[in-house]
Design a protein around this motif. Structure first.
Motif, PDB file in Angstrom:
ATOM      1  N   VAL A 333       0.859  -1.179   0.000  1.00 21.60           N
ATOM      2  CA  VAL A 333       0.000   0.000   0.000  1.00 21.60           C
ATOM      3  C   VAL A 333       0.892   1.224   0.000  1.00 21.60           C
ATOM      4  O   VAL A 333       1.610   1.472   0.975  1.00 21.60           O
ATOM      5  N   SER A 334       0.859   1.976  -1.097  1.00 23.87           N
ATOM      6  CA  SER A 334       1.710   3.153  -1.243  1.00 23.87           C
ATOM      7  C   SER A 334       3.172   2.730  -1.091  1.00 23.87           C
ATOM      8  O   SER A 334       3.651   1.864  -1.805  1.00 23.87           O
ATOM      9  N   SER A 335       3.877   3.298  -0.149  1.00 25.68           N
ATOM     10  CA  SER A 335       5.296   2.972   0.044  1.00 25.68           C
ATOM     11  C   SER A 335       5.502   2.038   1.232  1.00 25.68           C
ATOM     12  O   SER A 335       6.599   1.977   1.782  1.00 25.68           O
ATOM     13  N   TYR A 336       4.458   1.309   1.621  1.00 21.15           N
ATOM     14  CA  TYR A 336       4.562   0.420   2.781  1.00 21.15           C
ATOM     15  C   TYR A 336       4.053  -0.973   2.426  1.00 21.15           C
ATOM     16  O   TYR A 336       3.215  -1.145   1.535  1.00 21.15           O
ATOM     17  N   LEU A 337       4.571  -1.950   3.148  1.00 18.67           N
ATOM     18  CA  LEU A 337       4.096  -3.323   3.055  1.00 18.67           C
ATOM     19  C   LEU A 337       3.255  -3.611   4.297  1.00 18.67           C
ATOM     20  O   LEU A 337       3.721  -3.397   5.423  1.00 18.67           O
ATOM     21  N   ILE A 338       2.045  -4.065   4.103  1.00 16.97           N
ATOM     22  CA  ILE A 338       1.113  -4.320   5.205  1.00 16.97           C
ATOM     23  C   ILE A 338       0.884  -5.825   5.311  1.00 16.97           C
ATOM     24  O   ILE A 338       0.409  -6.451   4.356  1.00 16.97           O
ATOM     25  N   VAL A 339       1.232  -6.384   6.457  1.00 20.11           N
ATOM     26  CA  VAL A 339       1.031  -7.811   6.717  1.00 20.11           C
ATOM     27  C   VAL A 339       0.089  -7.946   7.903  1.00 20.11           C
ATOM     28  O   VAL A 339       0.318  -7.343   8.957  1.00 20.11           O
ATOM     29  N   ARG A 340      -0.956  -8.736   7.733  1.00 16.60           N
ATOM     30  CA  ARG A 340      -1.923  -8.960   8.807  1.00 16.60           C
ATOM     31  C   ARG A 340      -1.992 -10.451   9.125  1.00 16.60           C
ATOM     32  O   ARG A 340      -2.113 -11.279   8.220  1.00 16.60           O
ATOM     33  N   VAL A 341      -1.918 -10.760  10.415  1.00 14.82           N
ATOM     34  CA  VAL A 341      -2.079 -12.133  10.891  1.00 14.82           C
ATOM     35  C   VAL A 341      -3.329 -12.140  11.767  1.00 14.82           C
ATOM     36  O   VAL A 341      -3.325 -11.629  12.885  1.00 14.82           O
ATOM     37  N   ARG A 342      -4.390 -12.721  11.228  1.00 15.68           N
ATOM     38  CA  ARG A 342      -5.697 -12.696  11.901  1.00 15.68           C
ATOM     39  C   ARG A 342      -6.064 -14.102  12.364  1.00 15.68           C
ATOM     40  O   ARG A 342      -5.869 -15.081  11.642  1.00 15.68           O
ATOM     41  N   ASP A 343      -6.592 -14.198  13.595  1.00 13.92           N
ATOM     42  CA  ASP A 343      -7.016 -15.505  14.110  1.00 13.92           C
ATOM     43  C   ASP A 343      -8.400 -15.396  14.724  1.00 13.92           C
ATOM     44  O   ASP A 343      -8.896 -14.296  14.989  1.00 13.92           O
ATOM     45  N   THR A 344      -9.026 -16.533  14.933  1.00 17.71           N
ATOM     46  CA  THR A 344     -10.346 -16.588  15.578  1.00 17.71           C
ATOM     47  C   THR A 344     -10.196 -17.219  16.960  1.00 17.71           C
ATOM     48  O   THR A 344     -10.998 -18.047  17.368  1.00 17.71           O
TER      49      THR A 344
END
Length: 419
Positions: A333-344
């Motif tokens: 996203v733009s000049s950044y790397l976005i990493v999401r680790v989602r759990d239930t």
């Protein structure tokens, strides 16, 4: 870390100091404005008293014999108006003449016209024969001079506040640095001790593990209870080894903040980790999903970045029950790397969210560290993210799950050199 604390202390100090200066300046201005207004009212009252002595009641009418020099009234932006007891205008002089209904009940009165502000004072005219009121005189003056004086005062006070804040800012930087220096030195000594102690503990722990492992190779030569004791020793030694390794890693990561060594393919790191933890997810019957953009690069240390996302994935898999879902997404996203680790998983209470990145923190009900865990995983993850110029945040809801979001600066593909 201490740089942020110093800036926060300096900002807090300047905020408090600014509030004090503004309150003081407002008080000075208010008192000065009231004092000038009272002085002006007194001068207008004296002028009105002089004008009242020039009025007489003759033949049922108010007669005014004014000896005031009109040019002086004009020069001083003043005006005089005489009224009979019915409020009818008898005579007026000067250039500040009010075209307002006569109302002796409001005295003094201050109001604004389209061009200027005016202060007016109304005085009764007492007859010399019977001591009764025979009319009124209204004295008016423009507040332009008063407003100019207050404007100059505002500039002086504002400039003084700015100069005081600049000088206080410079002195505050020096004072906060001096105040934080002993704390920083103590913290550095503590980190060095942690690193040294962790390093020195590795050898004796390795010796304990090795000897216990050798003893367990020959269980026939010992009693069953002794075998259980040696197994407990090996388990404890493994846990202490994990703790010392994590402490050493954390100390080194905090000490060596400059970690941008080469261009790293984040997509490859995440793909390798997903393959590594897929068997564990299958064993726990967890739906392990991913959505990763291809060829995302950043400047950093591949080993540390691997540890960062391994900690997050281990954390998510541990706290997600059988039948749950763990999802890893990564995009640019733009000049950044976005990493999401989602759990239930179990989720975290709102009051505990700000504590999860603290060392050795554990919640009584919603979270507890797994067997063999050091309790430093999220602290290590946060340190690595910050050392790479990024950040890690958490959103969570009890009974619903958690989502860790890592934000890291990216690098153009044309500027990279693959690791």
């Amino acid at each position: 870390m201490f740089t942020k604390i110093r800036w926060r202390l300096l900002l807090s100090y300047l905020t408090v100091f600014t509030s004090i200066l503004v309150i003081f300046a407002a008080g000075v201005r208010l008192l000065f404005a009231r004092s000038l207004t009272h002085q002006l009212t007194d001068r207008l009252t004296a002028l009105g008293q002089g004008a009242a002595t020039n009025a007489e009641f003759e033949n049922g009418r108010l007669k005014v014999e004014s000896d005031f020099i009109v040019q002086q009234l004009i020069h001083k932006n003043q005006g005089l108006q005489w009224f009979d007891t019915n409020g009818n205008s008898v005579l007026q002089q000067g250039n500040i003449v009010l075209n307002l209904p006569f109302s002796p009940s409001i005295n003094p009165m201050q109001f604004k016209t389209e061009k200027l502000s005016i202060l007016a004072v109304i005085l009764p005219i007492i007859g010399s024969d019977n001591g009764k009121i025979i009319g009124y005189v209204r004295v008016s003056q423009s507040l332009e001079e008063l407003d100019e004086t207050l404007t100059k005062l505002d500039w002086v006070l504002g400039s003084s506040i700015i100069i005081a804040l600049i000088l206080s800012g410079f002195s505050g930087v020096i004072l906060t640095r001096q105040a934080m220096q002993p704390i920083e030195e103590s913290f550095q000594r503590l980190k060095q001790f942690t690193a040294d102690a962790s390093h020195e503990l590795r050898s004796p722990l390795m010796a304990i593990k090795s000897n216990a492992a050798v003893a367990l190779k020959y269980p026939e030569q010992m009693r069953k209870s002794d075998t259980e004791k040696f197994q407990a020793i090996v388990s404890a030694a493994n846990q202490m080894t994990r703790l010392t390794e994590d402490l050493l890693l954390l100390a080194r990561a905090e000490k060596n903040c400059e970690v941008r060594e080469s261009s790293v393919n984040l997509s490859a790191i995440l793909s390798d980790l997903l393959s590594l933890y897929q068997p564990e997810a299958c064993a726990k019957k967890i739906d392990f999903k991913s959505e990763i953009d291809g060829d995302m690069y950043l400047l950093g240390n591949a080993g540390q970045l691997t540890r960062l996302f391994a900690n997050l994935m281990e954390n998510a898999l541990h706290y997600t029950l059988s039948g749950g879902t763990v999802e890893v997404t990564a995009n640019s996203v733009s000049s950044y790397l976005i990493v999401r680790v989602r759990d239930t998983g179990a989720g975290i209470a709102p009051e505990h969210i700000k504590l999860v990145f603290e060392r050795f923190w554990r919640a009584d009900k919603s979270r507890s560290y797994w067997a063999g865990g050091s309790g430093l995983g999220l602290a290590i993850a946060q340190t690595i993210a910050q050392n790479h110029g990024g950040s890690i945040t958490l959103t969570s809801q009890v009974g619903v799950g958690s989502c860790f979001t890592v934000r890291l600066p990216s690098v153009k593909v044309s500027d990279r050199s693959e690791y």
